[in-house]
Scaffold this motif. Structure first.
Motif, short mmCIF file in Angstrom:
data_model
loop_
_atom_site.label_atom_id
_atom_site.label_comp_id
_atom_site.label_asym_id
_atom_site.label_seq_id
_atom_site.Cartn_x
_atom_site.Cartn_y
_atom_site.Cartn_z
N ASP A 307 0.84 -1.20 0.00
CA ASP A 307 0.00 0.00 0.00
C ASP A 307 0.87 1.24 0.00
N ARG A 308 0.18 2.38 -0.30
CA ARG A 308 0.87 3.65 -0.21
C ARG A 308 1.42 3.80 1.20
N GLY A 309 2.64 4.23 1.37
CA GLY A 309 3.21 4.43 2.70
C GLY A 309 3.78 3.17 3.29
N ARG A 677 -13.08 4.30 -2.39
CA ARG A 677 -13.46 4.32 -0.97
C ARG A 677 -12.42 3.55 -0.17
N TYR A 678 -11.92 4.19 0.91
CA TYR A 678 -11.04 3.49 1.86
C TYR A 678 -11.83 3.32 3.14
N GLY A 679 -12.38 2.17 3.37
CA GLY A 679 -13.19 1.97 4.58
C GLY A 679 -14.31 2.99 4.62
N ALA A 680 -14.30 3.81 5.68
CA ALA A 680 -15.39 4.79 5.81
C ALA A 680 -15.11 6.06 5.01
N VAL A 681 -13.89 6.19 4.48
CA VAL A 681 -13.53 7.44 3.79
C VAL A 681 -13.83 7.33 2.29
N GLN A 682 -14.67 8.25 1.77
CA GLN A 682 -14.89 8.30 0.32
C GLN A 682 -13.84 9.27 -0.22
N ALA A 683 -12.68 8.70 -0.62
CA ALA A 683 -11.54 9.57 -0.99
C ALA A 683 -11.74 10.23 -2.34
N ALA A 684 -12.50 9.59 -3.25
CA ALA A 684 -12.82 10.22 -4.54
C ALA A 684 -14.23 9.78 -4.91
N GLY A 701 -6.32 21.15 -5.41
CA GLY A 701 -7.30 21.04 -4.34
C GLY A 701 -6.57 21.04 -3.01
N PRO A 702 -7.28 21.27 -1.93
CA PRO A 702 -6.63 21.30 -0.62
C PRO A 702 -6.05 19.94 -0.24
N ASN A 703 -5.23 19.92 0.81
CA ASN A 703 -4.68 18.64 1.30
C ASN A 703 -5.82 17.69 1.60
N GLY A 704 -5.65 16.44 1.21
CA GLY A 704 -6.68 15.43 1.49
C GLY A 704 -7.87 15.51 0.56
N ALA A 705 -7.78 16.35 -0.51
CA ALA A 705 -8.92 16.50 -1.42
C ALA A 705 -9.13 15.24 -2.26
N GLY A 706 -8.07 14.43 -2.42
CA GLY A 706 -8.21 13.20 -3.19
C GLY A 706 -7.40 13.20 -4.48
N LYS A 707 -6.46 14.12 -4.62
CA LYS A 707 -5.70 14.23 -5.88
C LYS A 707 -4.85 12.97 -6.12
N THR A 708 -4.08 12.60 -5.10
CA THR A 708 -3.24 11.39 -5.25
C THR A 708 -4.13 10.17 -5.44
N THR A 709 -5.26 10.17 -4.75
CA THR A 709 -6.18 9.03 -4.90
C THR A 709 -6.64 8.91 -6.35
N VAL A 710 -6.93 10.04 -6.99
CA VAL A 710 -7.37 9.98 -8.40
C VAL A 710 -6.24 9.43 -9.26
N PHE A 748 5.51 9.67 -8.32
CA PHE A 748 4.93 9.56 -6.98
C PHE A 748 5.24 10.79 -6.16
N GLN A 749 4.28 11.09 -5.28
CA GLN A 749 4.42 12.27 -4.42
C GLN A 749 5.72 12.20 -3.61
N ASP A 750 6.02 11.00 -3.07
CA ASP A 750 7.25 10.91 -2.27
C ASP A 750 8.41 10.37 -3.10
N ASP A 820 2.73 13.62 -9.87
CA ASP A 820 2.22 13.95 -8.54
C ASP A 820 3.24 14.84 -7.82
N GLU A 821 2.96 16.12 -7.78
CA GLU A 821 3.81 17.12 -7.12
C GLU A 821 5.28 17.06 -7.58
N PRO A 822 5.52 17.22 -8.89
CA PRO A 822 6.91 17.17 -9.37
C PRO A 822 7.73 18.37 -8.90
N ASP A 852 -0.03 19.67 -8.32
CA ASP A 852 1.00 20.40 -7.59
C ASP A 852 0.38 21.49 -6.73
N HIS A 853 1.07 21.78 -5.63
CA HIS A 853 0.60 22.88 -4.77
C HIS A 853 1.23 24.20 -5.18
N ASP A 854 2.19 24.15 -6.13
CA ASP A 854 2.82 25.39 -6.58
C ASP A 854 1.90 26.05 -7.61
P1 ATP Z 1 -2.29 15.90 -0.45
O1 ATP Z 1 -2.39 17.18 -1.17
O2 ATP Z 1 -2.04 16.10 1.01
O3 ATP Z 1 -1.35 14.95 -1.07
P2 ATP Z 1 -4.51 14.56 -1.70
O4 ATP Z 1 -5.42 15.53 -2.30
O5 ATP Z 1 -3.55 13.89 -2.62
O6 ATP Z 1 -3.74 15.22 -0.48
P3 ATP Z 1 -5.24 11.92 -0.89
O7 ATP Z 1 -3.87 11.59 -0.44
O8 ATP Z 1 -5.69 11.36 -2.18
O9 ATP Z 1 -5.41 13.50 -0.95
O10 ATP Z 1 -6.24 11.50 0.25
C1 ATP Z 1 -7.65 11.66 0.14
C2 ATP Z 1 -8.28 11.06 1.38
O11 ATP Z 1 -8.17 9.67 1.36
C3 ATP Z 1 -7.67 11.55 2.67
O12 ATP Z 1 -8.72 11.70 3.60
C4 ATP Z 1 -6.77 10.41 3.07
O13 ATP Z 1 -6.63 10.35 4.46
C5 ATP Z 1 -7.56 9.21 2.55
N1 ATP Z 1 -6.69 8.09 2.18
C6 ATP Z 1 -5.75 8.08 1.22
N2 ATP Z 1 -5.16 6.87 1.13
C7 ATP Z 1 -5.76 6.09 2.05
C8 ATP Z 1 -5.61 4.72 2.43
N3 ATP Z 1 -4.75 3.88 1.84
N4 ATP Z 1 -6.41 4.27 3.43
C9 ATP Z 1 -7.31 5.08 4.03
N5 ATP Z 1 -7.50 6.36 3.69
C10 ATP Z 1 -6.75 6.88 2.72
#
Ligand code: ATP
Length: 918
Positions: A307-309, A677-684, A701-710, A748-750, A820-822, A852-854
């Motif tokens: 998984d991511r991370g 969807r990650y469990g209870a979180v609808q990430a996108a 979009g703001p942090n956690g908006a779902g960009k990396t998820t997309v 990748f972001q990291d 992702d955030e080059p 990118d956030h820039d």
């Molecule tokens: P950032 O700008 O900080 O990188 P982002 O827009 O890329 O944020 P994501 O990293 O896609 O946002 O995360 C969107 C949501 O999904 C967040 O609430 C995050 O906590 C959640 N999320 C992402 N990956 C997982 C995962 N593997 N399991 C559970 N929740 C996740």
């Protein structure tokens, strides 16, 4: 029925010990992240200490001193047990202080490899001190019986299980309800977590190591009257205990304890079946129980990609690209031939053994050094080669050279089976599988009288070629030159092959997988196939080595291929250098019976201390020098012999004018209704967007908006609903590497580079998917990285690493690149410069989706921008439209629209130029 129940009941004793050792494993893992393979050896040490105390002696564990101190009189059960447990606790603390505390920031795999060294050390120390003869220990739990049907059964096993379960109950309560327990759980998450509870992580770890060692020791003492004390059997209790711990996921005490007891009972019943039914194999069924349990666990629990991370950083040393290998190879052959001609008898035999184990070293280099999989089964696979040659010779009449080739291929097939779990798991569980498989094969095949030729061993015919004998000979002629030359030819061929492999695309793919499976998949590498290739190729090499051992001994016997010799040889190869051909050859020199071994054995009686020293060297290597001894040897500046002609590269234009955008109507990428969807979180949710040919689309979009998820959803790293279509091709069912091969690149972001590879090699791995060396050179020049082409990326600046990761994506000229955030880590000038380069790459045929956030970069570079908030698209438009969109300003900037859209002179909103916006 009573019969089965009886056997299941009798298994409670061993089951309780597995449970106790499993419990100890969980405790050390919880507190310090160490999967301690030496736990069985600690149980052994404690049991021996107890047994000796009961006869009035105390073991002195220091070679050179008297083996025991006479205490004058035998100790009673209680004092002997208390002293033994205190010693076990002290040992636990000592091991933590000397080995695992200094390694507390190392990876789980590195710590486990160190614990394998510790296991070898303790086991061989005990063998040195008290010998390997089984020792009988008087009953501790009173011998009573009860009747099950007509059978009278001893109650001691039942009470043993009760004691271990009671300890598990106490441990569970302590972990759940005391501050110490909470702090241990917190320490398992992070060191900082433990500090929050007010306890020092060190003290927590020391206490857990003391307690866990005492629990393992107690298991060892209590089982001693039931299972005769024997160093190897006790140390190998670790295998079923590890299986139980895997079931408990290294965290659940309950699952671990129950699984341990169940394994013991099933093993006992397996032995019943073995004796009762003719169709059940006569050996190896008990060893099969933990193996099958581990495999079942892995099938259900494993994930194809981390998984991511959860990226696993390998502790292995650098695997330098061998630029110069023809001259060293020729020199090596000349030296070997002169040495063989100049020697006879035991010295020539030592050179022969060196060459044979060099082949085994090469096998470990491929699977561990290149493919990054810690396999403890390579010597066992060599055993498969040796026993197979015997079968091919004696039963099927197949002669040399076909027999060893077929045997090596068969070992390769078994190697693929060993590697199958690698498709679902990585890191430690895989090491456990290889160990369980080695234990099983040794019992099931090598020690099975109906398969191994019985007490006389399996005969192997002398190799003959064109009527000439290549056998090892006997008497005065031993070892004959013909056999030595055969070994040299095999070693040379294998060494050249492995050096070539390191330079080949497959080799680079292996190193990419070893460094980072996720980004390897994103560059189009089929991670499972590459891992399997690593296991398969390494097993073929091991099989060849096994055939040579067979020819050397003229028969196949189990002793050269035991699990313990295998682990000792693994320790040696790791110490010598598991990532290079030089390391493999050095491992051969250091191997049992090799040149060093003989030289030292002539002066000091090394043979006795060999395993002990191997264990210590392995620990030191993992702690201080993961590259192994080979990397420290002085480099001889051989001139490079070019195998390929240099590539003529035209880099004109790489620094040229930035072209204007040329967006066409053709849709390069269309995603429709994408949801994750990650469990209870609808990430996108219901994300729809298009990227046209020649277009750069920003995704903000703001942090956690779902960009990396997309990006994860598009590239196949996150399970998603909706459709993803790349240039008319539906990617829905495709895996990440297939999407990459279809023309979808991603970063990748990291950053996720392959830290062991140079900048050029990182980009070349990206190019495996369509690009070539010319493309690598053009990209290096275009991104201003040419002077760093041979630098390992781990020593580049953050900005340069970003550029390498972008270049790697562009290397295969993908139709669409997801970046992702080059620009993270770049300053404003660098980021604008990067923007120009991205525009040039876009004009060259790669459309882009850029996160990118820039904002300066996004709003000046992109043709269109899509804005996400809480996983949903809230706006799409040109940069100017986005700047003026009040909803975007509210969601992204968190300030009133009228202040936010106050434009700069260069058309970029002032507030948006903050890199850390929101
Ligand atoms: P950032 O700008 O900080 O990188 P982002 O827009 O890329 O944020 P994501 O990293 O896609 O946002 O995360 C969107 C949501 O999904 C967040 O609430 C995050 O906590 C959640 N999320 C992402 N990956 C997982 C995962 N593997 N399991 C559970 N929740 C996740």
């Amino acid at each position: 029925m009573t019969d089965h129940l009886t056997y299941l009941f009798l298994g409670l004793g061993n089951g309780a010990v597995y449970a106790a050792i499993g419990l100890a494993l969980v405790m050390t893992f919880k507190s310090s992240g160490v999967v301690n393979f030496a736990t069985g050896a600690v149980a052994l040490y404690c049991a021996y200490t107890y047994a000796l105390l009961r006869s009035g002696e105390l073991m002195i564990p220091i070679p050179g001193l008297p083996k025991t101190v006479d205490l004058g009189q035998p100790l009673g059960v209680a004092p002997a047990m208390i002293i033994s447990l205190i010693i076990a606790a002290l040992l636990g603390m000592l091991f933590y202080a000397l080995i695992f505390r200094p390694m507390r920031n190392a990876s789980v795999v590195a710590k486990a490899v160190a614990s394998i060294g510790l296991m070898l050390f303790i086991q061989s120390l005990i063998a040195l001190r008290v010998g390997t003869d089984p020792v009988a220990v008087a009953a501790i739990i009173p011998l009573k019986t009860f009747n099950l049907g007509d059978t009278s059964l001893p109650t001691d096993r039942f009470w043993l299980a009760v004691i271990v379960i009671a300890i598990a109950v106490v441990a569970t309560l302590v972990y759940r309800y005391t501050r110490f327990g909470v702090a241990t759980e917190a320490a398992a998450e992070s060191e900082k977590g433990a500090y929050l509870t007010g306890l020092s992580p060190d003290r927590i770890a020391f206490s857990n190591w003391a307690l866990s060692s005492a629990i393992a020791g107690l298991g060892g003492i209590l089982i001693a009257p039931l299972v005769t004390l024997n160093p190897i059997a006790y140390t190998l209790f670790i295998v079923p205990a590890l299986a139980a711990t895997l079931v408990g996921n290294f965290s659940s005490i309950w699952l671990t304890v129950v699984a341990g007891i169940v394994i013991g009972c099933l093993q006992s019943e397996a032995i019943n079946l073995q004796t009762s039914y003719s169709w059940v194999p006569k050996a190896g069924v008990a060893e099969f129980v933990p193996l099958i349990l581990i495999l079942i666990f892995l099938v259900f629990k494993g994930r194809a990609l981390p998984d991511r991370g959860a990226v696993i950083r390998q502790p292995l040393g650098r695997a330098p690209r061998p630029d110069r290998f023809l001259i060293p190879a020729v020199l090596g052959v000349v030296v070997a031939v002169i040495a063989l001609l100049a020697t006879a008898g035991s010295w020539r035999a030592a050179i022969v053994t060196t060459m044979i184990f060099g082949v085994l070293g090469l096998s470990q280099v491929v699977v561990t050094g290149f493919a990054g999989q810690i396999s403890l089964a390579q010597l066992t696979l060599a055993g498969v080669g040796a026993f197979s040659v015997s079968v091919l010779n004696t039963h099927l009449g197949i002669p040399f050279p076909f027999a060893p080739i077929i045997a090596a291929l068969f070992a390769g097939a078994i190697g693929l089976i060993v590697g199958l779990p690698a498709l679902r798991v990585r890191g430690l569980p895989l090491t456990v599988v290889t160990l369980a498989l080695a234990v099983f094969l040794e019992a099931f095949w090598f020690r099975n009288p109906s398969l191994n030729g019985g007490t006389t061993g399996s005969p192997i015919d002398d190799p003959r070629l064109f009527g000439m004998s290549l056998g090892i000979g006997s008497g005065e002629a031993y070892p004959r030159m013909g056999f030595a030359v055969l070994c040299l030819v095999v070693l040379l061929a294998c060494a050249l092959f492995v050096a070539w492999l390191r330079r080949s695309r497959l080799g680079m793919s292996m190193l990419a997988v070893r460094a980072n499976e996720r980004s390897a998949a994103a560059t189009g590498i089929n991670v499972p196939v590459v891992k399997l290739a690593g296991f398969g190729i390494a097993a073929v090499l091991a099989g060849l080595c096994g055939s040579l051992i067979g020819y050397q001994q003229t028969l196949a016997t189990p002793d050269p291929f035991t699990v313990f010799v295998g682990i000792t040889v693994f320790a040696l190869i790791y110490t010598a250098g598991v990532t290079s051909v030089g390391g493999a050859i050095l491992a051969g020199i250091m191997a049992p019976g090799g040149v060093f071994y003989l030289a030292f054995d002539r002066f000091i009686n090394l043979g006795d201390y060999y395993t002990l020293i191997s264990g210590v060297l392995l620990i030191i290597t993992v702690m201080a020098n993961p590259d192994g001894i080979a990397s420290r040897l002085p480099r001889i500046p051989f001139p490079a012999v070019r195998i390929r002609r240099p590539v003529a590269v035209d880099t004109t234009g790489a620094q040229g004018e930035t072209p204007q955008p040329n967006v066409t109507d053709h849709t390069a990428l269309a995603i429709d209704g994408v949801g994750v969807r990650y469990g209870a979180v609808q990430a996108a949710e219901d994300v729809t967007l298009k990227v046209h040919e020649g277009e750069i689309v920003g995704l903000i979009g703001p942090n956690g908006a779902g960009k990396t998820t997309v990006i994860d959803a598009i590239s196949g790293f996150a399970p998603a609903t909706g459709t993803v279509v790349l240039d008319g091709l539906d990617l829905g069912a495709k895996r990440p590497h297939e999407r990459s091969r279809a023309g979808l690149g991603r970063s990748f972001q990291d950053v996720e580079l392959y830290d062991d590879l140079s900048a050029a090699e990182n980009i070349a791995v990206g190019a495996t998917n369509g690009g070539d060396d010319t493309r690598v050179a053009v990209l290096l020049a275009m991104l201003g990285l040419d002077e760093h082409s041979k630098t390992e990326v781990s020593s580049l600046s953050q900005g340069q690493r970003q550029l390498v990761s972008v270049a790697r994506v562009l290397a295969s000229k993908p139709k669409v690149a997801l970046l992702d955030e080059p620009a993270a880590g770049l300053d404003t000038n660098e980021s604008r410069w990067l923007g120009l380069k991205l525009r040039a790459a876009c004009a060259d045929g790669t459309a882009m989706l850029l996160v990118d956030h820039d904002m300066d970069l996004v709003l000046t570079l992109c043709d269109r921008v899509v804005v996400l908030d809480l996983g949903r698209v809230i706006a799409t438009g040109t940069p100017a439209e986005i700047r003026d969109n009040p909803e975007v300003v509210r969601a992204y900037l968190g300030v009133p629209a009228d202040t936010a859209v106050d434009l700069h002179h260069d058309g970029v909103p002032e507030l948006m130029t903050q890199e850390s916006t929101p």
